[in-house]
Scaffold this motif. Structure first.
Motif, PDB file in Angstrom:
ATOM      1  N   TYR A 243      37.314  68.722  54.466  1.00 56.56           N
ATOM      2  CA  TYR A 243      38.222  68.032  53.849  1.00 56.56           C
ATOM      3  C   TYR A 243      37.788  67.024  54.920  1.00 56.56           C
ATOM      4  O   TYR A 243      38.429  66.656  56.150  1.00 56.56           O
ATOM      5  CB  TYR A 243      39.070  68.730  52.982  1.00 56.56           C
TER       6      TYR A 243
ATOM      7  N   LYS B 148      29.159  71.031  59.654  1.00 61.15           N
ATOM      8  CA  LYS B 148      27.963  71.200  58.785  1.00 61.15           C
ATOM      9  C   LYS B 148      27.314  72.299  58.965  1.00 61.15           C
ATOM     10  O   LYS B 148      26.573  73.574  58.087  1.00 61.15           O
ATOM     11  CB  LYS B 148      28.086  70.426  57.685  1.00 61.15           C
TER      12      LYS B 148
ATOM     13  N   LYS C 172      35.112  80.485  56.730  1.00 59.13           N
ATOM     14  CA  LYS C 172      35.448  81.428  56.172  1.00 59.13           C
ATOM     15  C   LYS C 172      35.259  83.177  56.551  1.00 59.13           C
ATOM     16  O   LYS C 172      34.224  83.028  57.280  1.00 59.13           O
ATOM     17  CB  LYS C 172      34.966  81.835  54.961  1.00 59.13           C
TER      18      LYS C 172
ATOM     19  N   LYS D  33      36.566  74.297  57.519  1.00 64.73           N
ATOM     20  CA  LYS D  33      37.087  75.882  57.136  1.00 64.73           C
ATOM     21  C   LYS D  33      35.821  76.560  57.352  1.00 64.73           C
ATOM     22  O   LYS D  33      35.377  76.248  56.925  1.00 64.73           O
ATOM     23  CB  LYS D  33      38.549  76.334  55.819  1.00 64.73           C
TER      24      LYS D  33
ATOM     25  N   GLU E 134      33.005  74.528  55.895  1.00 59.72           N
ATOM     26  CA  GLU E 134      33.662  73.953  54.609  1.00 59.72           C
ATOM     27  C   GLU E 134      34.412  72.612  55.110  1.00 59.72           C
ATOM     28  O   GLU E 134      35.160  72.839  56.186  1.00 59.72           O
ATOM     29  CB  GLU E 134      34.577  74.537  53.853  1.00 59.72           C
TER      30      GLU E 134
ATOM     31  N   MET F  67      42.592  74.874  51.903  1.00 60.48           N
ATOM     32  CA  MET F  67      41.963  74.106  53.487  1.00 60.48           C
ATOM     33  C   MET F  67      43.051  73.997  53.967  1.00 60.48           C
ATOM     34  O   MET F  67      42.851  73.433  55.110  1.00 60.48           O
ATOM     35  CB  MET F  67      41.152  72.719  52.993  1.00 60.48           C
TER      36      MET F  67
END
Length: 372
Positions: A42, A35, A62, A60, A40, A157
Motif C-alpha cells: 500500500y 513485491k 501474511k 505486508k 502486499e 494493511m
C-alpha cells in the motif's frame, strides 16, 4: 542469512540518490524488492502535502501463525551530500572517500530489513504477519510519517503495533525505547528606528534587546532530560540605522512536555522583563515538532528483543536517547516502538561508516525474533 547478498544489497542502495523530498527512484526500487518477496503493498501519498516525490511504503507478508504480528520500519531519505557516492570496503567497514555521506542512515536499516524478509521467505520460516513501513523525508522533520493518512490505509494493511525501527546509531545490541518531545520556538523583538549617527537616543536597538533577552535564557543542558538550543538570529540593517527588528529561533527538548512548556514560559517572562526595562515589543511563537516516545508496555517488548541479543552472545543495553525519529510520530497512533542500530557511526557527516559485523548481528537478531 546471505552475508554477501546483504552487503551487496546495501551497496546497490547507496548508489541511488535519495535526499529528502527526492526519494522517488529509491521508493520504486524498494517496491519492486518487496513485491519479489511476495508482499502486499500500500502506498500512502502524503508527499503531495509537502512537495516530495515518494510515498510512504507499507508492505505486508501474511503470516501462518496467529498473533499480533510485528512491524519493521526505516526511512528512505539520506542527508546531503549523498550523490555519486564512492564507497570503500576495507577491514570490515564500509565508508566513503570523504566527499559524501554514506547513507547507512538509514539504508543500512533497510538493507537489514530486506535481507531478513528474504531469509524468512526462502526458508519457509513460520511467522505472524510481518509489516514494513518505509518513510520518506524523516531527516527533514519526519514529514513522511507526519503526513500518513491513516484513515485511508485499508484495515488489513494497518501495521502491527509492536514496531522495530532500524534507525539507531551505534552498535548492535543497543535498544532505544524512550525519546524526548521537541518544540521549536521563534522570538521576535521590535525596537525603534533612528539615525545611528545623528540621533541614536531616539532609537531602541532590537539587537541589543535580543542580546539582553538571550543572556537570561537557560540554554544547553538544563537538566538530565531537558535541553535547549539557539540556532538562528537575524537582523539586517545599514550601520547608520538603529535596527528595529531582530528575530531568533531555537528548540527545547525534554521527556516531559510539561517541562518544555515551563521553559518556554520562562523565556516569555525574560522577554517581558527586558521590554519593561528598555521599551520595545516582543512576540514568542512555538510549535510541537514531535511528541515524546515512551514504551506503553512497561518495556516488555524491548526486554523481549534484548533477550534475543543476549542469546546470541551480544550485550544488550536499553537506552533513553535525546534525538527524535519517526517513532515519536508513530507513537501518536499507538505504536510501541523500539529503535535498534546496525552499526552506523558518525551519521550525517562525510566521515560516516557502517560496521559490517554489526549489520550482520542485527539482521540475525531480527530473523530470530520473528521466527520465535
Amino acid at each position: 542469512m546471505n552475508k554477501e547478498r546483504l552487503v551487496n544489497s546495501f551497496l546497490e542502495m547507496i548508489k541511488i540518490y535519495s535526499p529528502s523530498k527526492k526519494e522517488g527512484e529509491y521508493a520504486k526500487y524498494l517496491v519492486e524488492e518487496l513485491k519479489k518477496i511476495g508482499m502486499e503493498i500500500y502506498l500512502d501519498k502524503g508527499y503531495e502535502v509537502y512537495g516530495g516525490d515518494a510515498p510512504t511504503i507499507i508492505g505486508k507478508l501474511k503470516g501462518n501463525i496467529e498473533g499480533e504480528g510485528v512491524t519493521l520500519a526505516a526511512h528512505m531519505d539520506v542527508v546531503e551530500p549523498c550523490n555519486n557516492i564512492n564507497y570503500i570496503v576495507e577491514n570490515g567497514i564500509i565508508k566513503t572517500d570523504g566527499t559524501t555521506t554514506l547513507g547507512g542512515d538509514d539504508k543500512g536499516g533497510i538493507a537489514s530489513i530486506i535481507e531478513s524478509l528474504k531469509v524468512i521467505k526462502e526458508n519457509n520460516i513460520s511467522h505472524e504477519d510481518i509489516f514494513v513501513v518505509f518513510t520518506p523525508c524523516e531527516e527533514a522533520g519526519m514529514l513522511g510519517a507526519k503526513n500518513v493518512n491513516w484513515n485511508l490505509v485499508p484495515g488489513n494493511m494497518k501495521p502491527a503495533k509492536d514496531m522495530i525501527v532500524v534507525d539507531n546509531a551505534g552498535r548492535a545490541g543497543i535498544i532505544a525505547h524512550t525519546a524526548p518531545a521537541k518544540y521549536g520556538f521563534t522570538i521576535k523583538i521590535k525596537g525603534k528606528k533612528a539615525h545611528a549617527g545623528i540621533e541614536p537616543e531616539k532609537g531602541i536597538n532590537a539587537i541589543l534587546l535580543a542580546g539582553k533577552v538571550i543572556s537570561k535564557l537557560k540554554v544547553g543542558r538544563i537538566d538530565e532530560l531537558t535541553t535547549s538550543n539557539l540556532c538562528k538570529i537575524e537582523s539586517n540593517f545599514p550601520s547608520n540605522v538603529v535596527s528595529d527588528s531582530c528575530i531568533f529561533e531555537g528548540e527545547v527538548r525534554s521527556h516531559s512536555e510539561e517541562k518544555i512548556l515551563s521553559i518556554l514560559n520562562e523565556y516569555k517572562e525574560s522577554c517581558e522583563e527586558v521590554i519593561k526595562e528598555c521599551g520595545g515589543e516582543y512576540s514568542i511563537d512555538f510549535e510541537c515538532s514531535y511528541p515524546t516516545l515512551k514504551p506503553i508496555d512497561d518495556l516488555k517488548f524491548a526486554k523481549k528483543f534484548a533477550e534475543i541479543y543476549e542469546e546470541m552472545g551480544i550485550k544488550s543495553e536499553l537506552k533513553v536517547i535525546g534525538g527524535g525519529s519517526d517513532s515519536n510520530i508513530f507513537a501518536k497512533e499507538g505504536y510501541n516502538s523500539i529503535i535498534i542500530g546496525v552499526g552506523m557511526y558518525n551519521v550525517h557527516t562525510v566521515d560516516e561508516r557502517l560496521e559490517i559485523e554489526d549489520l550482520y548481528k542485527t539482521t540475525e537478531a531480527i530473523i530470530k525474533y520473528i521466527s520465535k
